[in-house]
Design a protein around this motif. Structure first.
Motif, PDB file in Angstrom:
ATOM      1  N   UNK A 275      37.314  31.547  45.539  1.00  0.00           N
ATOM      2  CA  UNK A 275      37.370  32.765  46.288  1.00  0.00           C
ATOM      3  C   UNK A 275      36.115  33.519  46.383  1.00  0.00           C
ATOM      4  N   UNK A 276      35.237  33.687  45.281  1.00  0.00           N
ATOM      5  CA  UNK A 276      34.134  34.321  45.457  1.00  0.00           C
ATOM      6  C   UNK A 276      32.815  33.443  45.509  1.00  0.00           C
ATOM      7  N   UNK A 277      32.950  32.170  45.411  1.00  0.00           N
ATOM      8  CA  UNK A 277      31.664  31.321  45.447  1.00  0.00           C
ATOM      9  C   UNK A 277      30.551  31.331  44.700  1.00  0.00           C
ATOM     10  N   UNK A 278      31.007  31.812  43.468  1.00  0.00           N
ATOM     11  CA  UNK A 278      30.034  32.082  42.336  1.00  0.00           C
ATOM     12  C   UNK A 278      29.855  30.842  41.565  1.00  0.00           C
ATOM     13  N   UNK A 279      28.875  30.274  40.876  1.00  0.00           N
ATOM     14  CA  UNK A 279      29.013  29.116  39.989  1.00  0.00           C
ATOM     15  C   UNK A 279      29.243  29.619  38.534  1.00  0.00           C
ATOM     16  N   UNK A 280      28.975  30.590  38.135  1.00  0.00           N
ATOM     17  CA  UNK A 280      29.308  31.377  36.797  1.00  0.00           C
ATOM     18  C   UNK A 280      29.892  32.740  36.940  1.00  0.00           C
ATOM     19  N   UNK A 281      30.799  33.010  35.713  1.00  0.00           N
ATOM     20  CA  UNK A 281      31.551  34.272  35.571  1.00  0.00           C
ATOM     21  C   UNK A 281      31.452  34.687  34.025  1.00  0.00           C
ATOM     22  N   UNK A 282      31.177  35.863  33.688  1.00  0.00           N
ATOM     23  CA  UNK A 282      31.122  36.554  32.617  1.00  0.00           C
ATOM     24  C   UNK A 282      32.866  36.366  32.236  1.00  0.00           C
ATOM     25  N   UNK A 283      32.836  36.319  30.732  1.00  0.00           N
ATOM     26  CA  UNK A 283      34.134  35.904  30.399  1.00  0.00           C
ATOM     27  C   UNK A 283      34.531  37.277  29.499  1.00  0.00           C
ATOM     28  N   UNK A 284      35.704  37.671  29.428  1.00  0.00           N
ATOM     29  CA  UNK A 284      36.126  38.708  28.597  1.00  0.00           C
ATOM     30  C   UNK A 284      37.399  38.268  27.936  1.00  0.00           C
ATOM     31  N   UNK A 285      37.586  38.853  26.811  1.00  0.00           N
ATOM     32  CA  UNK A 285      38.723  38.968  25.770  1.00  0.00           C
ATOM     33  C   UNK A 285      39.085  40.387  25.348  1.00  0.00           C
ATOM     34  N   UNK A 286      39.996  40.740  25.785  1.00  0.00           N
ATOM     35  CA  UNK A 286      40.639  42.000  25.443  1.00  0.00           C
ATOM     36  C   UNK A 286      39.634  43.305  25.799  1.00  0.00           C
ATOM     37  N   UNK A 287      39.111  43.062  26.820  1.00  0.00           N
ATOM     38  CA  UNK A 287      37.990  44.140  27.727  1.00  0.00           C
ATOM     39  C   UNK A 287      36.628  43.986  26.825  1.00  0.00           C
ATOM     40  N   UNK A 288      36.561  42.726  26.078  1.00  0.00           N
ATOM     41  CA  UNK A 288      35.116  42.743  25.324  1.00  0.00           C
ATOM     42  C   UNK A 288      34.611  41.615  26.111  1.00  0.00           C
ATOM     43  N   UNK A 289      33.275  41.525  26.517  1.00  0.00           N
ATOM     44  CA  UNK A 289      32.496  40.041  26.969  1.00  0.00           C
ATOM     45  C   UNK A 289      32.271  39.341  25.697  1.00  0.00           C
ATOM     46  N   UNK A 290      32.832  38.040  25.788  1.00  0.00           N
ATOM     47  CA  UNK A 290      32.704  37.019  24.775  1.00  0.00           C
ATOM     48  C   UNK A 290      31.464  36.057  25.213  1.00  0.00           C
ATOM     49  N   UNK A 291      31.228  35.988  26.537  1.00  0.00           N
ATOM     50  CA  UNK A 291      30.399  34.934  27.000  1.00  0.00           C
ATOM     51  C   UNK A 291      30.194  34.610  28.554  1.00  0.00           C
ATOM     52  N   UNK A 292      29.755  33.324  28.872  1.00  0.00           N
ATOM     53  CA  UNK A 292      29.688  33.188  30.257  1.00  0.00           C
ATOM     54  C   UNK A 292      30.313  31.563  30.386  1.00  0.00           C
ATOM     55  N   UNK A 293      31.106  31.294  31.449  1.00  0.00           N
ATOM     56  CA  UNK A 293      31.327  30.084  31.738  1.00  0.00           C
ATOM     57  C   UNK A 293      31.098  29.687  33.185  1.00  0.00           C
ATOM     58  N   UNK A 294      30.703  28.672  33.365  1.00  0.00           N
ATOM     59  CA  UNK A 294      30.060  27.996  34.790  1.00  0.00           C
ATOM     60  C   UNK A 294      30.587  26.525  34.969  1.00  0.00           C
TER      61      UNK A 294
END
Length: 373
Positions: A275-294
């Motif tokens: 959908x967004x054509x990005x290769x990486x995204x920040x990852x959230x758990x319970x509204x807290x950023x926990x890392x990046x997935x690519x």
């Protein structure tokens, strides 16, 4: 450096050997065992020749390592961290975290390596002479004399005033001190490095044309390496100068799209990557950023398990190399981006995600800057 193996740590500095350095080890060992020793010490056995050749090749390794460690120890003493030392086909390089902010510091760091090489050369030369006086066997004195000669060559070659060799850095420090401008000093020292590189290339071509093909090719490679290194050193300074003046807050992409850690990899691929054509995204758990997935981390997972594997399982957890502050310079963000394996950093204001900076953002800025200048 890619294709490198970490073999240890000294004073917190990782020591790496690049695979290309094994070529040097093999060439030195082979040349000594099959050419130098038979011509000068024909009475030596094959075992003695190959054993001493390997020992002398390892001595070359040790000499280059001590040379680079000297730069590193002085650098750390002056408050400039060193992450690692890599030995490769053309010698060694210490990865210093940042350029010195003072010409005197530059001089001290630059001169440390040649001084160490010279000290080793003098010490081993004296030891060789003393051993000769007591009539020590040749298989003891020859390797020690070799170490002395190798370190003399290291000291004098590195002191040639051609950036980025140590002598070129000494030249840059002197010009920087006189002119008060590191950019001017780097441009002049890099130009000297480029000229020296071309001279070495021409010498190599001459040697090859006159029948000394192996040495000729070797000189061409060394000249090419010095020429390229001198150009890239100046370009890196300019790039760091550009980005050192820009705050991440003004450069970042705001409001990045985030992914919930609990969704499946399959849903992420279909609903986010396509959908967004990005290769990486920040990852959230319970509204807290926990890392990046690519994409690379997703590809490392079996495709038939995507539907049952959640995103958190392939998330690169937050660490120092993935995070910058809005008030950091883009140069600091750039250093992290080109060091980590994700190719971007998250901009965090405390625990709040406020933006993202990617390798593509930086390269596009450089391209536009070059077009405008």
């Amino acid at each position: 450096m890619k294709n490198s193996i970490t073999i240890g740590k000294v004073k917190g500095i990782d020591i790496e050997i690049n695979i290309s350095w094994l070529v040097v080890f093999g060439l030195v060992t082979f040349t000594l065992a099959m050419s130098f020793f038979p011509a000068n010490y024909p009475e030596w056995s094959s075992f003695a020749r190959w054993s001493l050749a390997a020992i002398m090749a390892i001595a070359l390794f040790g000499s280059v390592l001590l040379h680079e460690l000297s730069h590193s120890v002085v650098s750390i003493g002056l408050g400039i961290d060193v992450k690692k030392i890599t030995l490769f086909i053309f010698g060694g390089v210490a990865q210093i975290e940042r350029e010195p902010d003072d010409p005197v510091k530059e001089l001290k760091i630059a001169i440390a390596g040649p001084m160490m090489s010279l000290a080793i050369a003098i010490t081993t030369l004296v030891a060789s002479r003393l051993l000769s006086l007591v009539e020590a066997p040749e298989f003891v004195t020859v390797p020690i004399t070799y170490i002395a000669n190798v370190n003399l060559i290291l000291a004098f070659f590195n002191m040639i005033p051609a950036f980025p060799l140590d002598g070129g850095r000494v030249l840059r420090a002197a010009i920087w001190k006189a002119k008060g401008d590191i950019e001017v000093a780097t441009r002049i020292a890099s130009a000297a490095g480029g000229v020296f590189g071309y001279l070495i290339i021409f010498l190599g071509i001459f040697l090859a044309l006159t029948g000394n093909i192996v040495n000729g090719i070797w000189f061409v490679f060394i000249g090419w390496f010095i020429n390229q290194a001198s150009q890239s050193s100046y370009q890196n300074l300019i790039v760091n100068d550009i980005f050192g003046k820009i705050k991440v807050r003004k450069f970042m992409s705001e409001n990045p799209v985030t992914v919930n850690s609990s969704i499946s990899i399959k849903d992420m691929v279909e609903d986010y990557i396509y959908k967004y054509k990005y290769s990486s995204f920040p990852v959230k758990s319970r509204d807290r950023v926990i890392g990046i997935v690519n994409i690379e981390r997703i590809k490392s997972t079996q495709r038939d398990s995507w539907e049952y594997t959640d995103v958190e399982a392939v998330t690169e957890k937050l660490n120092e190399s993935l995070v910058v502050s809005p008030e950091d310079s883009v140069a600091e963000a750039m250093n992290k981006i080109f060091r980590n394996e994700i190719g971007r950093v998250l901009v965090m204001d405390g625990d709040t995600l406020v933006g993202i900076v990617s390798r593509t953002d930086i390269l596009n800025h450089i391209r536009i800057y070059n077009q405008l200048h």
